[in-house]
Scaffold this motif. Structure first.
Motif, PDB file in Angstrom:
ATOM      1  N   GLY A 163       0.828  -1.207   0.000  1.00 11.53           N
ATOM      2  CA  GLY A 163       0.000   0.000   0.000  1.00 11.53           C
ATOM      3  C   GLY A 163       0.862   1.257   0.000  1.00 11.53           C
ATOM      4  O   GLY A 163       2.059   1.198  -0.272  1.00 11.53           O
ATOM      5  N   ARG A 164       0.255   2.371   0.291  1.00  7.78           N
ATOM      6  CA  ARG A 164       0.930   3.672   0.292  1.00  7.78           C
ATOM      7  C   ARG A 164       1.070   4.199   1.716  1.00  7.78           C
ATOM      8  O   ARG A 164       0.081   4.395   2.419  1.00  7.78           O
ATOM      9  CB  ARG A 164       0.152   4.700  -0.527  1.00  7.78           C
ATOM     10  CG  ARG A 164       0.158   4.418  -1.995  1.00  7.78           C
ATOM     11  CD  ARG A 164       1.529   4.664  -2.524  1.00  7.78           C
ATOM     12  NE  ARG A 164       1.560   4.517  -3.953  1.00  7.78           N
ATOM     13  CZ  ARG A 164       2.650   4.526  -4.653  1.00  7.78           C
ATOM     14  NH1 ARG A 164       3.806   4.693  -4.087  1.00  7.78           N
ATOM     15  NH2 ARG A 164       2.601   4.378  -5.959  1.00  7.78           N
ATOM     16  N   LEU A 165       2.312   4.441   2.129  1.00  6.07           N
ATOM     17  CA  LEU A 165       2.606   5.027   3.431  1.00  6.07           C
ATOM     18  C   LEU A 165       2.355   6.530   3.343  1.00  6.07           C
ATOM     19  O   LEU A 165       2.881   7.205   2.459  1.00  6.07           O
ATOM     20  CB  LEU A 165       4.061   4.764   3.827  1.00  6.07           C
ATOM     21  CG  LEU A 165       4.526   5.375   5.142  1.00  6.07           C
ATOM     22  CD1 LEU A 165       3.806   4.727   6.318  1.00  6.07           C
ATOM     23  CD2 LEU A 165       6.031   5.207   5.286  1.00  6.07           C
ATOM     24  N   VAL A 166       1.515   7.053   4.248  1.00  5.27           N
ATOM     25  CA  VAL A 166       1.193   8.481   4.244  1.00  5.27           C
ATOM     26  C   VAL A 166       1.392   9.061   5.640  1.00  5.27           C
ATOM     27  O   VAL A 166       1.193   8.381   6.657  1.00  5.27           O
ATOM     28  CB  VAL A 166      -0.253   8.755   3.763  1.00  5.27           C
ATOM     29  CG1 VAL A 166      -0.416   8.381   2.304  1.00  5.27           C
ATOM     30  CG2 VAL A 166      -1.265   8.025   4.608  1.00  5.27           C
ATOM     31  N   PHE A 167       1.788  10.324   5.661  1.00  7.76           N
ATOM     32  CA  PHE A 167       1.991  11.064   6.908  1.00  7.76           C
ATOM     33  C   PHE A 167       1.351  12.433   6.752  1.00  7.76           C
ATOM     34  O   PHE A 167       1.461  13.059   5.693  1.00  7.76           O
ATOM     35  CB  PHE A 167       3.485  11.226   7.204  1.00  7.76           C
ATOM     36  CG  PHE A 167       3.762  12.194   8.319  1.00  7.76           C
ATOM     37  CD1 PHE A 167       3.636  11.801   9.639  1.00  7.76           C
ATOM     38  CD2 PHE A 167       4.134  13.505   8.048  1.00  7.76           C
ATOM     39  CE1 PHE A 167       3.876  12.696  10.669  1.00  7.76           C
ATOM     40  CE2 PHE A 167       4.378  14.411   9.066  1.00  7.76           C
ATOM     41  CZ  PHE A 167       4.248  14.007  10.384  1.00  7.76           C
ATOM     42  N   ASN A 168       0.690  12.885   7.795  1.00  5.77           N
ATOM     43  CA  ASN A 168       0.087  14.218   7.769  1.00  5.77           C
ATOM     44  C   ASN A 168       0.238  14.846   9.153  1.00  5.77           C
ATOM     45  O   ASN A 168       0.067  14.177  10.168  1.00  5.77           O
ATOM     46  CB  ASN A 168      -1.401  14.118   7.416  1.00  5.77           C
ATOM     47  CG  ASN A 168      -2.022  15.476   7.231  1.00  5.77           C
ATOM     48  OD1 ASN A 168      -1.644  16.205   6.336  1.00  5.77           O
ATOM     49  ND2 ASN A 168      -2.958  15.811   8.085  1.00  5.77           N
ATOM     50  N   SER A 169       0.568  16.134   9.194  1.00  2.00           N
ATOM     51  CA  SER A 169       0.653  16.855  10.452  1.00  2.00           C
ATOM     52  C   SER A 169       0.118  18.268  10.246  1.00  2.00           C
ATOM     53  O   SER A 169       0.343  18.873   9.198  1.00  2.00           O
ATOM     54  CB  SER A 169       2.097  16.903  10.951  1.00  2.00           C
ATOM     55  OG  SER A 169       2.151  17.565  12.200  1.00  2.00           O
TER      56      SER A 169
ATOM     57  N   LEU B 286      -5.519  -4.117  -1.242  1.00  2.00           N
ATOM     58  CA  LEU B 286      -6.942  -4.225  -0.926  1.00  2.00           C
ATOM     59  C   LEU B 286      -7.482  -2.858  -0.515  1.00  2.00           C
ATOM     60  O   LEU B 286      -6.766  -1.879  -0.499  1.00  2.00           O
ATOM     61  CB  LEU B 286      -7.148  -5.241   0.209  1.00  2.00           C
ATOM     62  CG  LEU B 286      -6.582  -6.635  -0.056  1.00  2.00           C
ATOM     63  CD1 LEU B 286      -6.654  -7.473   1.202  1.00  2.00           C
ATOM     64  CD2 LEU B 286      -7.354  -7.301  -1.190  1.00  2.00           C
ATOM     65  N   GLY B 287      -8.702  -2.822  -0.111  1.00  2.00           N
ATOM     66  CA  GLY B 287      -9.309  -1.561   0.332  1.00  2.00           C
ATOM     67  C   GLY B 287      -9.110  -1.301   1.811  1.00  2.00           C
ATOM     68  O   GLY B 287      -9.879  -0.567   2.427  1.00  2.00           O
TER      69      GLY B 287
ATOM     70  N   PHE C 176     -15.244  -0.775   0.438  1.00  2.00           N
ATOM     71  CA  PHE C 176     -15.867  -1.809  -0.374  1.00  2.00           C
ATOM     72  C   PHE C 176     -16.011  -1.310  -1.806  1.00  2.00           C
ATOM     73  O   PHE C 176     -16.235  -0.125  -2.047  1.00  2.00           O
ATOM     74  CB  PHE C 176     -17.252  -2.164   0.177  1.00  2.00           C
ATOM     75  CG  PHE C 176     -17.198  -2.812   1.518  1.00  2.00           C
ATOM     76  CD1 PHE C 176     -17.057  -4.194   1.645  1.00  2.00           C
ATOM     77  CD2 PHE C 176     -17.249  -2.049   2.683  1.00  2.00           C
ATOM     78  CE1 PHE C 176     -16.998  -4.793   2.880  1.00  2.00           C
ATOM     79  CE2 PHE C 176     -17.189  -2.636   3.922  1.00  2.00           C
ATOM     80  CZ  PHE C 176     -17.061  -4.017   4.026  1.00  2.00           C
ATOM     81  N   GLY C 177     -15.903  -2.205  -2.734  1.00  2.00           N
ATOM     82  CA  GLY C 177     -16.089  -1.839  -4.151  1.00  2.00           C
ATOM     83  C   GLY C 177     -14.826  -1.247  -4.762  1.00  2.00           C
ATOM     84  O   GLY C 177     -13.742  -1.298  -4.220  1.00  2.00           O
ATOM     85  N   GLY C 178     -14.996  -0.651  -5.954  1.00  2.00           N
ATOM     86  CA  GLY C 178     -13.898  -0.112  -6.759  1.00  2.00           C
ATOM     87  C   GLY C 178     -13.153   0.939  -6.081  1.00  2.00           C
ATOM     88  O   GLY C 178     -12.117   1.358  -6.119  1.00  2.00           O
TER      89      GLY C 178
END
Length: 159
Positions: A70-76, A109-110, A157-159
């Motif tokens: 997946g994608r590792l994300v950081f927000n502050s 996955l989602g 769920f879904g696309g």
């Protein structure tokens, strides 16, 4: 304002200044009579619960490589509010920081997982006032929320 100096990194910020002036305030004549009878004049009109300055700054980063599929994300986010009048008293200025880090789309996955921290540095600040009376020398306040750390799982769920 936002700035994206490199792929995956977004810097944002904002600043506001409020310089409020009332051209005219008309009080009820009965209230004016009470002021005069007590040797007082009408108090200056002050806009309550409105800080002169507010500022915010944010950092968002998405790591370009996959992490656990997946994608590792950081927000502050940092928020500043200057002092403002609440009831009869001024509440002091405050600065708080919130942050989160997580992985979106784990295993393709989602499924997203995130750790969230609000008031990251556990700043103690007055959030509001109740029942205070400057005339009686009494000040009471509510404290803002302490540091809260939580874990969030989300499935799309879904696309």
């Amino acid at each position: 304002a936002t700035l994206s100096p490199t792929r995956g990194l977004i810097l944002s910020g904002g600043l506001s200044y409020v310089d409020f002036k009332a051209k005219k305030v008309t009080n009820d004549p009965n209230l004016e009579a009470v002021f005069r009878a007590n040797g007082r004049s009408s108090p200056n009109f002050v806009l309550r619960q409105q800080p002169k300055w507010t500022a915010n700054a944010g950092v968002f980063f998405e790591y370009p490589q996959e992490v656990f599929g997946g994608r590792l994300v950081f927000n502050s986010d940092l928020r500043y509010t200057s002092k403002y009048l609440e009831g009869d008293f001024y509440l002091a200025s405050k600065t708080t920081v919130d942050a989160n880090i997580g992985i979106n789309g784990i295993g393709g996955l989602g499924l997203d997982a995130k750790i969230i921290a609000t008031n990251l540095f556990n700043e103690k600040f007055d959030y509001g006032s109740f029942g205070s009376s400057a005339a009686n020398g009494y000040f009471s306040s509510l404290y803002g929320a302490p540091r809260i750390v939580s874990f969030q799982l989300r499935y799309r769920f879904g696309g």
